[in-house]
Design a protein around this motif. Structure first.
Motif, short mmCIF file in Angstrom:
data_model
loop_
_atom_site.label_atom_id
_atom_site.label_comp_id
_atom_site.label_asym_id
_atom_site.label_seq_id
_atom_site.Cartn_x
_atom_site.Cartn_y
_atom_site.Cartn_z
N THR A 62 -8.52 -7.02 -5.77
CA THR A 62 -8.93 -5.87 -6.57
C THR A 62 -8.53 -4.59 -5.83
O THR A 62 -8.17 -4.63 -4.64
CB THR A 62 -10.47 -5.87 -6.75
N LEU A 63 -8.64 -3.45 -6.50
CA LEU A 63 -8.33 -2.18 -5.84
C LEU A 63 -9.27 -1.94 -4.67
O LEU A 63 -8.87 -1.41 -3.64
CB LEU A 63 -8.42 -1.03 -6.84
N LYS A 64 -10.52 -2.36 -4.80
CA LYS A 64 -11.48 -2.20 -3.70
C LYS A 64 -11.04 -3.05 -2.50
O LYS A 64 -11.10 -2.59 -1.36
CB LYS A 64 -12.88 -2.60 -4.15
N GLN A 65 -10.59 -4.26 -2.75
CA GLN A 65 -10.14 -5.12 -1.65
C GLN A 65 -8.89 -4.55 -0.99
O GLN A 65 -8.75 -4.59 0.23
CB GLN A 65 -9.89 -6.54 -2.15
N TRP A 66 -7.97 -4.00 -1.79
CA TRP A 66 -6.79 -3.35 -1.22
C TRP A 66 -7.22 -2.19 -0.33
O TRP A 66 -6.66 -1.99 0.74
CB TRP A 66 -5.86 -2.84 -2.32
N SER A 67 -8.20 -1.43 -0.78
CA SER A 67 -8.61 -0.23 -0.03
C SER A 67 -9.23 -0.59 1.32
O SER A 67 -9.31 0.27 2.21
CB SER A 67 -9.58 0.61 -0.85
N GLU A 68 -9.66 -1.82 1.50
CA GLU A 68 -10.25 -2.25 2.76
C GLU A 68 -9.19 -2.65 3.80
O GLU A 68 -9.51 -2.87 4.96
CB GLU A 68 -11.21 -3.41 2.50
N ILE A 69 -7.93 -2.77 3.37
CA ILE A 69 -6.84 -3.11 4.28
C ILE A 69 -6.35 -1.82 4.92
O ILE A 69 -5.92 -0.90 4.21
CB ILE A 69 -5.68 -3.81 3.54
N PRO A 70 -6.41 -1.71 6.25
CA PRO A 70 -5.96 -0.46 6.88
C PRO A 70 -4.44 -0.29 6.73
O PRO A 70 -3.69 -1.25 6.88
CB PRO A 70 -6.35 -0.63 8.34
N PRO A 71 -3.98 0.92 6.41
CA PRO A 71 -2.55 1.15 6.27
C PRO A 71 -1.84 1.03 7.62
O PRO A 71 -2.43 1.32 8.66
CB PRO A 71 -2.44 2.57 5.72
N ARG A 72 -0.60 0.61 7.55
CA ARG A 72 0.24 0.56 8.74
C ARG A 72 1.63 1.03 8.36
O ARG A 72 2.01 1.05 7.18
CB ARG A 72 0.28 -0.85 9.34
N GLN A 73 2.38 1.41 9.34
CA GLN A 73 3.73 1.94 9.10
C GLN A 73 4.69 0.78 8.86
O GLN A 73 4.69 -0.22 9.57
CB GLN A 73 4.18 2.76 10.29
N VAL A 74 5.52 0.93 7.81
CA VAL A 74 6.49 -0.07 7.42
C VAL A 74 7.84 0.61 7.25
O VAL A 74 7.93 1.71 6.68
CB VAL A 74 6.08 -0.76 6.10
N ARG A 75 8.90 -0.03 7.71
CA ARG A 75 10.25 0.52 7.52
C ARG A 75 10.69 0.28 6.07
O ARG A 75 10.52 -0.81 5.54
CB ARG A 75 11.23 -0.15 8.47
#
Length: 96
Positions: free
Chosen positions: A18-31
């Protein structure tokens, strides 16, 4: 080359996040050149819109599956970064 590959559709199984579950994943840098898109087409009006992330997640959604990084949501944001001469983007990466 901007992206590693351009696909039409997702090769990985449905993850059901869900969008809530996505929001719990910390962002990281991707090439950008490591991303494989899951959409072949984009809407120019969304690419040029200043408020394109107003109602959604600020960070693109990427699914890591079988060694590939699939850009599930955020193609317009990623392309905008590339047009600004950036080689990376912060994204939420789900390991399937």
């Amino acid at each position: 080359m901007i992206f590693k590959a351009v696909r039409d559709g997702r090769p990985y199984p449905e993850h059901g996040l869900t969008l809530k579950q996505w929001s719990e994943i910390p962002p990281r840098q991707v090439r950008l050149d490591q991303l494989i898109t899951t959409k072949r087409e984009l809407a120019l009006d969304k690419l040029l819109a200043e408020d394109s992330t107003f109602y959604g997640d600020l960070f693109p959604h990427v699914v890591e599956w079988e060694g590939g990084l699939y850009l599930e949501d955020g193609l317009h944001r990623a392309l905008r970064r590339a047009l600004l001469q950036h080689t990376t983007i912060h994204a939420r990466v789900f390991q399937a």
